[in-house]
Write an enzyme that holds these catalytic residues in place. Structure first.
Site, PDB file in Angstrom:
ATOM      1  N   GLY A  29     -16.782 -78.732  11.312  1.00  0.00           N
ATOM      2  CA  GLY A  29     -17.830 -79.228  10.428  1.00  0.00           C
ATOM      3  C   GLY A  29     -19.178 -78.636  10.736  1.00  0.00           C
ATOM      4  O   GLY A  29     -20.174 -79.364  10.851  1.00  0.00           O
TER       5      GLY A  29
ATOM      6  N   HIS B  29      -2.129 -64.335  -3.779  1.00  0.00           N
ATOM      7  CA  HIS B  29      -2.866 -63.734  -4.900  1.00  0.00           C
ATOM      8  C   HIS B  29      -1.939 -63.058  -5.909  1.00  0.00           C
ATOM      9  O   HIS B  29      -2.335 -62.790  -7.040  1.00  0.00           O
ATOM     10  CB  HIS B  29      -3.929 -62.754  -4.396  1.00  0.00           C
ATOM     11  CG  HIS B  29      -3.421 -61.452  -3.869  1.00  0.00           C
ATOM     12  ND1 HIS B  29      -3.313 -61.178  -2.525  1.00  0.00           N
ATOM     13  CD2 HIS B  29      -3.001 -60.333  -4.499  1.00  0.00           C
ATOM     14  CE1 HIS B  29      -2.856 -59.950  -2.357  1.00  0.00           C
ATOM     15  NE2 HIS B  29      -2.661 -59.414  -3.544  1.00  0.00           N
TER      16      HIS B  29
ATOM     17  N   GLY C 265       0.579 -53.159  -6.207  1.00  0.00           N
ATOM     18  CA  GLY C 265       1.973 -53.536  -6.395  1.00  0.00           C
ATOM     19  C   GLY C 265       2.706 -53.744  -5.089  1.00  0.00           C
ATOM     20  O   GLY C 265       3.771 -54.366  -5.051  1.00  0.00           O
ATOM     21  N   ASN C 266       2.142 -53.227  -3.978  1.00  0.00           N
ATOM     22  CA  ASN C 266       2.748 -53.437  -2.664  1.00  0.00           C
ATOM     23  C   ASN C 266       2.451 -54.821  -2.096  1.00  0.00           C
ATOM     24  O   ASN C 266       3.100 -55.256  -1.138  1.00  0.00           O
ATOM     25  CB  ASN C 266       2.249 -52.392  -1.651  1.00  0.00           C
ATOM     26  CG  ASN C 266       3.079 -51.123  -1.649  1.00  0.00           C
ATOM     27  OD1 ASN C 266       2.594 -50.064  -2.031  1.00  0.00           O
ATOM     28  ND2 ASN C 266       4.316 -51.228  -1.210  1.00  0.00           N
ATOM     29  N   SER C 267       1.453 -55.500  -2.638  1.00  0.00           N
ATOM     30  CA  SER C 267       1.060 -56.798  -2.090  1.00  0.00           C
ATOM     31  C   SER C 267       2.240 -57.752  -2.035  1.00  0.00           C
ATOM     32  O   SER C 267       2.975 -57.914  -3.011  1.00  0.00           O
ATOM     33  CB  SER C 267      -0.045 -57.427  -2.937  1.00  0.00           C
ATOM     34  OG  SER C 267      -1.307 -57.016  -2.501  1.00  0.00           O
TER      35      SER C 267
ATOM     36  N   ASP D  74      -3.546 -66.435   2.239  1.00  0.00           N
ATOM     37  CA  ASP D  74      -3.012 -65.547   1.207  1.00  0.00           C
ATOM     38  C   ASP D  74      -1.493 -65.441   1.304  1.00  0.00           C
ATOM     39  O   ASP D  74      -0.922 -64.348   1.179  1.00  0.00           O
ATOM     40  CB  ASP D  74      -3.652 -64.158   1.276  1.00  0.00           C
ATOM     41  CG  ASP D  74      -3.388 -63.341   0.010  1.00  0.00           C
ATOM     42  OD1 ASP D  74      -3.085 -63.947  -1.036  1.00  0.00           O
ATOM     43  OD2 ASP D  74      -3.459 -62.092   0.076  1.00  0.00           O
TER      44      ASP D  74
END
Length: 503
Positions: free
Chosen positions: A282, A118, A224-226, A153
């Site tokens: 499925g 992200h 900002g730490n991501s 992610d």
């Protein structure tokens, strides 16, 4: 849940420094000698007086990641346009340049860098124009994307450099609640920032996705730490900081990191140029809560109940049926911390999943050859009733044939082609009866609404009001306190809904 990456404002944080020490209480030995007392075990290693030496070695491998984006803004959302009377409802959108900031860490001397997906994904349907990586010594590089996986992610970048300082993944499976950890990143764009704390919880499910099993920490993590690393006391990366829980968009001591044991194989696959593949059955499924367990006559709530079974997919080929309750996969219990999707997704396509199932109150074992999970875009097309139709009231026609159930407080009508068109679904694509009205004083009043399509009652398919009434009466005669309806709500999907009988 908030991702911790995009900068919106600057924040100044301050406070007095304190030394960190951990020791047993003076009376700990006395407590150990008292019968029945629970004594504190001595720590395996005392807390360091300072993390400075460790940080000095690790911080050069942590980087700042910034992106430039082209974002389209509607003229209606442009305050200057409205102020000066420019633009109207049909005005063309304006293109503006936006930025996002996050963190990452170098994992090889030749410039491979790990971050969150992200962090490098444009917001508001924009287009990422460039990605800039800034090292601790403020040297900048233009990065290219080697791989990005939105489901986990995670993303892998590459810069053209040599002899870069780098860090290694550790073994997050050995992490324990209470262990010290350090987070390093670029919160609010302030520059390299170090925070320390402990592991607050393991295998934390936040609802961010089917595969989220986060390490929770009280080490301060902010915007900002991501994408930045979480280190153990050996200096190894045991997590990738990804999310925070915060009503104020600032740290409240609840942050989440992707465990290294989940991230490392995905990153290694990206480095080799491979495709990320996950196991797939499925099916749609939902947890079995107390009401559903009661409706099914299961002695205790456990497992997940199967909703739709996709024709031709792995579960369908193995004989999995709608209404089956899957309680274990290869001996591992299906529960809130490891749901069916998580367990199967971590299996290799082509492997065998042994499903322990409850069907009609009886145990059953099914062997499923695991398929390959489609992309998120492909999966979006599998949602029932996902396309077409009016976004308005969707009130169905009333052809004059009604079935009233005084036992539930629900009125239904056949799903005719005309009603199907009004609901925005293709006639014949689904079978069932349509809810015309609900007694708001009943349990159904808070769970059903006009236009809901009921396809089954206690796993028995119903296509007419007469079949619906017959199944309701049969359940009441059997002494059941409630019935389990399989309900499709257009543009929202299908779920099982337990409904208690009226008094």
């Amino acid at each position: 849940m908030r991702y911790a990456y995009a900068i919106t404002t600057a924040m100044l944080l301050g406070g007095a420094a304190t030394s960190l020490a951990l020791q047993l209480p003076a009376n700990a030995q006395t407590a150990q000698n008292e019968p029945g007392a629970i004594a504190a075990a001595a720590p395996r290693a005392g807390a360091p007086m300072s993390f400075a030496d460790m940080v000095a070695k690790l911080q050069p491998a942590v980087v700042n990641i910034s992106t430039k984006q082209k974002v389209q803004i509607s003229q209606q959302d442009n305050p200057l346009s409205q102020l000066f009377g420019g633009g109207d409802d049909n005005s063309a959108p304006i293109t503006r340049e936006g930025q996002s900031l996050g963190s990452g860490f170098v994992i090889s001397p030749d410039g491979y860098i790990v971050t969150n997906a992200h962090v490098i994904t444009a917001a508001n349907r924009g287009k990422v124009e460039s990605i800039t990586v800034t090292l601790f010594n403020r040297k900048e590089y233009t990065a290219r994307v080697i791989g990005s996986d939105t489901s986990s992610d995670l993303a892998l970048l590459k810069v053209d450099a040599t002899n870069l300082p780098f860090v290694k993944f550790g073994d997050s499976s050995r992490a324990r609640v209470g262990d010290w950890v350090i987070a390093i990143g670029e919160p609010f764009g302030l520059g390299g920032t170090v925070t320390a704390g402990i592991i607050s919880a393991l295998n934390r499910v936040t609802g961010a996705g089917a595969y989220d099993r986060f390490i929770q920490t009280d080490a301060a993590i902010n915007k900002g730490n991501s994408g930045g690393p979480m280190f153990d006391m050996n200096g190894n990366v045991i997590g990738i900081n990804s999310q925070i829980y915060s009503p104020s968009e600032g740290s409240v001591g609840i942050g989440f990191a992707i465990p290294a044991e989940a991230a490392k194989p995905i990153i290694e696959t990206m480095m080799k140029g491979g495709k990320i593949q996950r196991g797939y059955l499925g099916v749609s499924r939902q947890p079995v809560d107390d009401d559903i367990a009661s409706s099914l006559g299961i002695p205790k709530d456990r497992g997940e109940i199967i909703g739709k079974v996709e024709p031709g997919q792995a579960a369908d080929k193995a004989g999995v049926k709608q209404g089956d309750v899957v309680v274990a996969v290869n001996g591992q219990e299906v529960n809130s911390q490891q749901n069916l999707s998580y367990l199967v997704a971590n299996m290799a396509p082509g492997s065998i999943a042994r499903l322990d199932v409850i069907r009609d109150g009886k145990p059953l074992r099914l062997n499923v050859t695991v398929g390959t999970r489609p992309s998120e875009e492909e999966l979006a097309g599998l949602v029932p009733g996902g396309g077409g139709g009016d976004d308005g009231d969707n009130t169905p026609d009333t052809p004059g044939v009604r079935a009233a159930s005084d036992l539930l407080g629900v009125q239904v009508t056949p799903l005719t082609p005309g009603i199907a068109n009004n609901l925005g679904i293709q006639p014949g694509s689904i079978s069932g009866v349509v809810v015309l009205g609900v007694d708001q004083s009943s349990d159904a009043g808070s769970k059903l609404q006009r236009g809901d399509i009921i396809s089954a009652v206690n796993r028995a398919p119903v296509a007419t009001p007469a079949q619906f009434d017959a199944q309701i009466k049969a359940a009441k005669a059997a002494g059941r306190p409630s019935v389990l309806l399989y309900v499709t709500r257009v543009r929202q999907g299908s779920i099982y809904v337990p409904i208690k009988f009226k008094n």
